[in-house]
Design an enzyme around this catalytic site. Structure first.
Site, short mmCIF file in Angstrom:
data_model
loop_
_atom_site.label_atom_id
_atom_site.label_comp_id
_atom_site.label_asym_id
_atom_site.label_seq_id
_atom_site.Cartn_x
_atom_site.Cartn_y
_atom_site.Cartn_z
N CYS A 88 10.24 -4.32 4.59
CA CYS A 88 11.28 -5.37 4.65
C CYS A 88 11.19 -6.38 5.77
O CYS A 88 11.46 -7.55 5.78
CB CYS A 88 12.66 -4.53 4.88
SG CYS A 88 13.34 -3.91 3.33
N ASP A 125 -3.67 -6.21 2.32
CA ASP A 125 -3.29 -5.00 3.12
C ASP A 125 -3.99 -5.19 4.53
O ASP A 125 -5.51 -5.47 4.48
CB ASP A 125 -3.98 -3.86 2.32
CG ASP A 125 -3.59 -2.40 2.76
OD1 ASP A 125 -2.98 -1.67 1.97
OD2 ASP A 125 -3.98 -2.36 3.91
N ASN A 168 1.08 4.72 -4.75
CA ASN A 168 0.95 6.01 -4.32
C ASN A 168 2.67 6.41 -4.24
O ASN A 168 3.23 5.68 -3.49
CB ASN A 168 0.47 6.08 -2.92
CG ASN A 168 -0.89 5.73 -3.04
OD1 ASN A 168 -1.64 6.10 -3.82
ND2 ASN A 168 -1.51 4.94 -1.79
N HIS A 213 8.72 1.97 1.16
CA HIS A 213 9.08 0.92 0.42
C HIS A 213 8.22 0.75 -1.00
O HIS A 213 7.08 0.46 -0.48
CB HIS A 213 9.25 -0.41 1.25
CG HIS A 213 9.73 -1.74 0.50
ND1 HIS A 213 10.64 -2.35 1.17
CD2 HIS A 213 9.57 -2.17 -0.67
CE1 HIS A 213 10.91 -3.41 0.49
NE2 HIS A 213 10.28 -3.41 -0.62
N HIS A 224 5.66 -0.08 -3.45
CA HIS A 224 4.75 -1.08 -3.37
C HIS A 224 3.55 -0.90 -4.39
O HIS A 224 3.31 0.50 -4.43
CB HIS A 224 3.97 -1.13 -2.07
CG HIS A 224 3.70 -0.33 -1.31
ND1 HIS A 224 4.22 0.59 -0.79
CD2 HIS A 224 2.38 0.34 -1.27
CE1 HIS A 224 3.73 1.77 -0.33
NE2 HIS A 224 2.49 1.46 -0.32
N HIS A 274 -0.36 -1.43 -4.97
CA HIS A 274 -1.78 -1.80 -4.47
C HIS A 274 -2.34 -2.64 -5.58
O HIS A 274 -2.59 -1.89 -6.77
CB HIS A 274 -2.88 -0.61 -4.17
CG HIS A 274 -2.13 0.05 -2.84
ND1 HIS A 274 -2.42 0.06 -1.77
CD2 HIS A 274 -0.87 1.16 -2.90
CE1 HIS A 274 -1.71 0.72 -0.98
NE2 HIS A 274 -0.84 1.58 -1.37
P1 5GP Z 1 0.96 3.70 0.89
O1 5GP Z 1 -0.15 4.70 1.44
O2 5GP Z 1 2.17 4.06 1.34
O3 5GP Z 1 0.62 3.52 -0.67
O4 5GP Z 1 0.23 2.25 1.39
C1 5GP Z 1 0.54 1.90 2.66
C2 5GP Z 1 -0.34 0.78 2.82
O5 5GP Z 1 0.27 -0.24 3.73
C3 5GP Z 1 -1.83 1.17 3.57
O6 5GP Z 1 -2.79 0.73 2.52
C4 5GP Z 1 -1.69 0.55 4.76
O7 5GP Z 1 -3.21 -0.15 5.13
C5 5GP Z 1 -0.72 -0.68 4.68
N1 5GP Z 1 -0.18 -1.14 6.08
C6 5GP Z 1 0.46 -0.32 6.66
N2 5GP Z 1 0.88 -1.07 7.81
C7 5GP Z 1 0.60 -2.52 7.40
C8 5GP Z 1 0.94 -3.54 8.20
O8 5GP Z 1 1.69 -3.67 9.24
N3 5GP Z 1 0.55 -4.69 7.38
C9 5GP Z 1 0.03 -4.82 6.52
N4 5GP Z 1 -0.46 -5.92 5.84
N5 5GP Z 1 -0.52 -3.29 5.55
C10 5GP Z 1 -0.19 -2.35 6.32
ZN ZN Z 2 11.96 -2.05 2.84
#
Ligand code: 5GP
Ligand code: ZN
Length: 115
Positions: free
Chosen positions: A6, A29, A86, A97, A99, A101
């Site tokens: 957010c 990412d 994920n 939140h 998302h 990929h």
């Molecule tokens: P999840 O594991 O929740 O599906 O993926 C979270 C993703 O967010 C990860 O691939 C991680 O590299 C990315 N991520 C985490 N913090 C940040 C950030 O501050 N900026 C960006 N651009 N990506 C982030």
């Molecule tokens: Zn959010």
């Protein structure tokens, strides 16, 4: 404690924007797993798939139509790409939140899982 994504949507945390429309924001990412690794988020905060119901289901259409646009604009469409959500702890979700990929930019992204 606020939600990181957010805060990214609001511009309070910097990000490299790839795509935006009224309802969706997409950015690189920070720790890419492929030459192209884009995160696609809805501007409506929703924790994950578990919170979906018929009233908020258009969120998924918005996200996936954005994925299609992003695939086109980043050049992934021609060779193909992978889309991952994920969901929950065992699914590897670390940002709560919802998302999507979008991964690509290699001739072959390899096996779906390497556990
Ligand atoms: P999840 O594991 O929740 O599906 O993926 C979270 C993703 O967010 C990860 O691939 C991680 O590299 C990315 N991520 C985490 N913090 C940040 C950030 O501050 N900026 C960006 N651009 N990506 C982030
Ligand atoms: Zn959010």
């Amino acid at each position: 404690m606020g939600c990181l994504f957010c805060n990214i949507i609001k511009g309070e945390v910097p990000s490299k924007k790839i795509y935006e429309n009224e309802r969706v924001y997409a950015f690189e990412d920070i720790n890419p797993c492929a030459p192209v690794h884009v995160l696609v988020v809805h501007k409506t905060h929703i924790r994950n798939i578990d919170e979906l119901d018929h009233s908020n289901a258009p969120i998924m259409a918005d996200l996936f139509l954005a994925v299609k646009e992003i695939a086109r604009s980043t050049g992934l469409e021609a060779d193909g790409y992978r889309v991952i959500i994920n969901n929950g702890k065992a699914g590897g979700q670390v940002i709560w939140h919802l998302h999507v990929h979008v991964l690509g930019g290699l001739p072959d992204l390899g096996p779906m899982l390497s556990v």
